[in-house]
Motif scaffolding. Structure first.
Motif, PDB file in Angstrom:
ATOM      1  N   VAL A 178     -30.655   6.682  15.471  1.00 30.85           N
ATOM      2  CA  VAL A 178     -29.577   6.677  14.481  1.00 30.85           C
ATOM      3  C   VAL A 178     -29.287   5.216  14.121  1.00 30.85           C
ATOM      4  O   VAL A 178     -29.223   4.348  14.994  1.00 30.85           O
ATOM      5  CB  VAL A 178     -28.315   7.369  15.055  1.00 30.85           C
ATOM      6  N   GLY A 179     -29.191   4.936  12.833  1.00 32.21           N
ATOM      7  CA  GLY A 179     -28.969   3.558  12.383  1.00 32.21           C
ATOM      8  C   GLY A 179     -30.236   2.848  11.935  1.00 32.21           C
ATOM      9  O   GLY A 179     -30.178   1.788  11.313  1.00 32.21           O
ATOM     10  N   ASP A 180     -31.422   3.422  12.244  1.00 34.21           N
ATOM     11  CA  ASP A 180     -32.680   2.804  11.795  1.00 34.21           C
ATOM     12  C   ASP A 180     -32.788   2.855  10.272  1.00 34.21           C
ATOM     13  O   ASP A 180     -32.444   3.859   9.639  1.00 34.21           O
ATOM     14  CB  ASP A 180     -33.892   3.536  12.388  1.00 34.21           C
ATOM     15  N   GLU A 181     -33.301   1.771   9.699  1.00 31.91           N
ATOM     16  CA  GLU A 181     -33.548   1.717   8.262  1.00 31.91           C
ATOM     17  C   GLU A 181     -34.970   2.234   8.005  1.00 31.91           C
ATOM     18  O   GLU A 181     -35.923   1.771   8.632  1.00 31.91           O
ATOM     19  CB  GLU A 181     -33.385   0.283   7.751  1.00 31.91           C
ATOM     20  N   VAL A 182     -35.069   3.213   7.110  1.00 31.04           N
ATOM     21  CA  VAL A 182     -36.352   3.900   6.890  1.00 31.04           C
ATOM     22  C   VAL A 182     -36.667   4.014   5.401  1.00 31.04           C
ATOM     23  O   VAL A 182     -35.783   3.834   4.548  1.00 31.04           O
ATOM     24  CB  VAL A 182     -36.326   5.318   7.516  1.00 31.04           C
ATOM     25  N   TYR A 183     -37.928   4.327   5.107  1.00 34.42           N
ATOM     26  CA  TYR A 183     -38.300   4.659   3.727  1.00 34.42           C
ATOM     27  C   TYR A 183     -39.366   5.741   3.753  1.00 34.42           C
ATOM     28  O   TYR A 183     -39.991   5.970   4.785  1.00 34.42           O
ATOM     29  CB  TYR A 183     -38.681   3.423   2.931  1.00 34.42           C
ATOM     30  N   ALA A 184     -39.535   6.429   2.613  1.00 34.83           N
ATOM     31  CA  ALA A 184     -40.466   7.559   2.604  1.00 34.83           C
ATOM     32  C   ALA A 184     -40.801   8.001   1.188  1.00 34.83           C
ATOM     33  O   ALA A 184     -40.048   7.761   0.248  1.00 34.83           O
ATOM     34  CB  ALA A 184     -39.871   8.750   3.366  1.00 34.83           C
ATOM     35  N   TYR A 185     -41.947   8.687   1.093  1.00 36.16           N
ATOM     36  CA  TYR A 185     -42.294   9.479  -0.084  1.00 36.16           C
ATOM     37  C   TYR A 185     -41.972  10.906   0.329  1.00 36.16           C
ATOM     38  O   TYR A 185     -42.621  11.486   1.204  1.00 36.16           O
ATOM     39  CB  TYR A 185     -43.778   9.287  -0.411  1.00 36.16           C
ATOM     40  N   ALA A 186     -40.935  11.474  -0.294  1.00 36.48           N
ATOM     41  CA  ALA A 186     -40.265  12.669   0.242  1.00 36.48           C
ATOM     42  C   ALA A 186     -40.671  13.980  -0.423  1.00 36.48           C
ATOM     43  O   ALA A 186     -39.920  14.948  -0.376  1.00 36.48           O
ATOM     44  CB  ALA A 186     -38.748  12.477   0.141  1.00 36.48           C
ATOM     45  N   ARG A 187     -41.865  14.045  -1.018  1.00 34.34           N
ATOM     46  CA  ARG A 187     -42.259  15.308  -1.658  1.00 34.34           C
ATOM     47  C   ARG A 187     -42.621  16.346  -0.609  1.00 34.34           C
ATOM     48  O   ARG A 187     -43.525  16.148   0.197  1.00 34.34           O
ATOM     49  CB  ARG A 187     -43.452  15.096  -2.597  1.00 34.34           C
ATOM     50  N   ARG A 188     -41.920  17.486  -0.647  1.00 34.83           N
ATOM     51  CA  ARG A 188     -42.173  18.593   0.279  1.00 34.83           C
ATOM     52  C   ARG A 188     -43.063  19.628  -0.412  1.00 34.83           C
ATOM     53  O   ARG A 188     -43.199  19.620  -1.635  1.00 34.83           O
ATOM     54  CB  ARG A 188     -40.848  19.259   0.671  1.00 34.83           C
ATOM     55  N   PRO A 189     -43.661  20.573   0.355  1.00 35.21           N
ATOM     56  CA  PRO A 189     -44.504  21.612  -0.269  1.00 35.21           C
ATOM     57  C   PRO A 189     -43.743  22.418  -1.323  1.00 35.21           C
ATOM     58  O   PRO A 189     -44.305  22.783  -2.352  1.00 35.21           O
ATOM     59  CB  PRO A 189     -44.917  22.495   0.908  1.00 35.21           C
ATOM     60  N   THR A 190     -42.465  22.696  -1.054  1.00 32.45           N
ATOM     61  CA  THR A 190     -41.611  23.300  -2.082  1.00 32.45           C
ATOM     62  C   THR A 190     -40.633  22.234  -2.555  1.00 32.45           C
ATOM     63  O   THR A 190     -39.963  21.602  -1.744  1.00 32.45           O
ATOM     64  CB  THR A 190     -40.839  24.520  -1.536  1.00 32.45           C
ATOM     65  N   VAL A 191     -40.577  22.031  -3.860  1.00 34.91           N
ATOM     66  CA  VAL A 191     -39.762  20.958  -4.423  1.00 34.91           C
ATOM     67  C   VAL A 191     -38.341  21.455  -4.656  1.00 34.91           C
ATOM     68  O   VAL A 191     -38.131  22.399  -5.413  1.00 34.91           O
ATOM     69  CB  VAL A 191     -40.388  20.456  -5.743  1.00 34.91           C
ATOM     70  N   GLN A 192     -37.380  20.855  -3.972  1.00 34.54           N
ATOM     71  CA  GLN A 192     -35.978  21.198  -4.191  1.00 34.54           C
ATOM     72  C   GLN A 192     -35.037  20.064  -3.793  1.00 34.54           C
ATOM     73  O   GLN A 192     -34.202  19.649  -4.570  1.00 34.54           O
ATOM     74  CB  GLN A 192     -35.592  22.477  -3.430  1.00 34.54           C
ATOM     75  N   TRP A 193     -35.210  19.584  -2.565  1.00 33.69           N
ATOM     76  CA  TRP A 193     -34.275  18.565  -2.061  1.00 33.69           C
ATOM     77  C   TRP A 193     -34.848  17.178  -2.284  1.00 33.69           C
ATOM     78  O   TRP A 193     -35.567  16.659  -1.442  1.00 33.69           O
ATOM     79  CB  TRP A 193     -33.976  18.821  -0.582  1.00 33.69           C
ATOM     80  N   GLY A 194     -34.511  16.586  -3.434  1.00 30.52           N
ATOM     81  CA  GLY A 194     -35.039  15.268  -3.778  1.00 30.52           C
ATOM     82  C   GLY A 194     -34.140  14.132  -3.324  1.00 30.52           C
ATOM     83  O   GLY A 194     -33.219  14.316  -2.523  1.00 30.52           O
ATOM     84  N   THR A 195     -34.394  12.962  -3.877  1.00 25.39           N
ATOM     85  CA  THR A 195     -33.780  11.728  -3.366  1.00 25.39           C
ATOM     86  C   THR A 195     -32.653  11.172  -4.236  1.00 25.39           C
ATOM     87  O   THR A 195     -32.050  10.165  -3.889  1.00 25.39           O
ATOM     88  CB  THR A 195     -34.862  10.648  -3.192  1.00 25.39           C
ATOM     89  N   PHE A 196     -32.374  11.824  -5.375  1.00 30.11           N
ATOM     90  CA  PHE A 196     -31.278  11.338  -6.217  1.00 30.11           C
ATOM     91  C   PHE A 196     -29.978  11.948  -5.704  1.00 30.11           C
ATOM     92  O   PHE A 196     -29.353  12.794  -6.339  1.00 30.11           O
ATOM     93  CB  PHE A 196     -31.497  11.717  -7.685  1.00 30.11           C
ATOM     94  N   ALA A 197     -29.591  11.522  -4.507  1.00 29.42           N
ATOM     95  CA  ALA A 197     -28.455  12.122  -3.802  1.00 29.42           C
ATOM     96  C   ALA A 197     -27.963  11.145  -2.738  1.00 29.42           C
ATOM     97  O   ALA A 197     -28.627  10.147  -2.445  1.00 29.42           O
ATOM     98  CB  ALA A 197     -28.890  13.435  -3.139  1.00 29.42           C
ATOM     99  N   GLU A 198     -26.800  11.460  -2.157  1.00 26.31           N
ATOM    100  CA  GLU A 198     -26.269  10.597  -1.099  1.00 26.31           C
ATOM    101  C   GLU A 198     -26.991  10.798   0.235  1.00 26.31           C
ATOM    102  O   GLU A 198     -27.063   9.893   1.060  1.00 26.31           O
ATOM    103  CB  GLU A 198     -24.770  10.863  -0.912  1.00 26.31           C
TER     104      GLU A 198
END
Length: 316
Positions: free
Chosen positions: A87-107
């Motif tokens: 918890v607290g680690d700074e991370v990055y990712a390409y977040a495409r899942r097999p089903t597209v719904q929960w993207g990154t334009f969010a808090e």
């Protein structure tokens, strides 16, 4: 009661007028998943294609859908067995899942921790969020599909955009000679990134211009532009050369051309390689514009112009 977050989302396919910015429930954190508080999200041309429904035949969708596949943020909560990050680690990712719904334009986003890598140190969250999709696309196109080797020559079409600008840098890192194709105003930018030669796609035949520089032709064409730019360039490919495209699927091409189409896949191990390059100063992301979540529609309209230099991001 489930926690809420602010997000941009849409409930049906269409244009940017379908985007709503408001509160939505944060999904539960499942086994092997983490909750990441997002700091920034990269904006990519594909986000509009998904919104319009163009990819729905091979990307299953769930609604309401949050756009965005690029992210940088901070781990806030860990599910069962998710222990690679603290918890607290700074991370990055390409977040495409097999089903597209929960993207990154969010808090927030809930994502399998297997997608994540540590955010490169010494760069901003905005710059980090601009790397995953374009960095992995360039990496998988040049290194995996293109098998680019030191001493080879690569022609990059659309070389000043998000994918192309990282492509220049990854090709240089490999020890290749790089010819970048983009409009005149972006030539200094491409040179700065390491392009050995630049060609303006307006008013010149690209294939002929390349042949003047390299009469034998090039080993690899990396196509991030397609259309007429690609057609003009084919004459510059060596007989045993390779064409890798992220747009063209190979229809109508000469059967003798060694062709590969790349649709980028998440790969945390490759993100760690990109992290090392970014920390060493060998991979720079030029963020040309920053938008807020409330300006999601404007950000998507801007990327749709196909005249973005480098990257634009949403700062959460």
């Amino acid at each position: 009661m489930a926690k809420q977050m602010k997000a941009a989302y849409y409930k049906e396919f269409g244009g940017t007028d379908k985007i709503t910015v408001g509160n939505i429930e944060i999904p539960e954190v499942g086994e092997g998943e983490v909750l990441v508080r997002l700091k920034a999200a990269g904006v990519n041309p594909v986000d509009n294609a998904v919104l319009a429904g163009y990819l729905s035949q091979f990307l299953p969708m769930g609604f309401p859908a949050i756009p965005g596949w690029d992210m940088a943020g901070v781990v806030e909560e860990r599910g069962f067995s998710a222990r690679r990050f603290q918890v607290g680690d700074e991370v990055y990712a390409y977040a495409r899942r097999p089903t597209v719904q929960w993207g990154t334009f969010a808090e927030y986003i809930v994502i399998p921790e297997s997608y994540l890598a540590h955010k490169p140190k010494g760069i901003s969250f905005e710059e980090a969020a601009g790397i995953p999709l374009v960095g992995l696309t360039a990496y998988q196109s040049l290194y995996d599909a293109g098998n680019l080797q030191s001493g080879q020559t690569v022609l990059i079409l659309g070389a000043s955009g998000g994918v192309g600008s990282l492509g220049i840098q990854l090709a240089k890192e490999k020890g290749a000679t790089v010819i970048g194709v983009a409009s005149q105003k972006n030539h200094a930018f491409m040179k700065e990134l390491g392009a050995n030669h630049t060609i303006d796609y307006t008013g010149t035949n690209i294939g002929e211009a390349v042949k003047q520089l390299f009469p034998q032709g090039v080993d690899l064409i990396f196509d991030c532009a397609s259309g007429d730019t690609l057609q003009q360039s084919l004459s510059a490919l060596k007989p045993n050369g390779t064409l890798v495209s992220i747009l063209h699927q190979g229809e109508g091409l000469d059967k003798n051309i060694h062709f590969k189409y790349v649709f980028v896949e998440p790969n945390a191990a490759q993100l760690e390689i990109l992290q090392d390059l970014a920390e060493a100063g060998k991979l720079k992301v030029h963020v040309s514009g920053t938008y807020s979540l409330d300006q999601t529609a404007e950000a998507l309209q801007q990327i749709a112009t196909h005249h973005t230099t480098g990257k634009i991001v949403i700062s959460v």
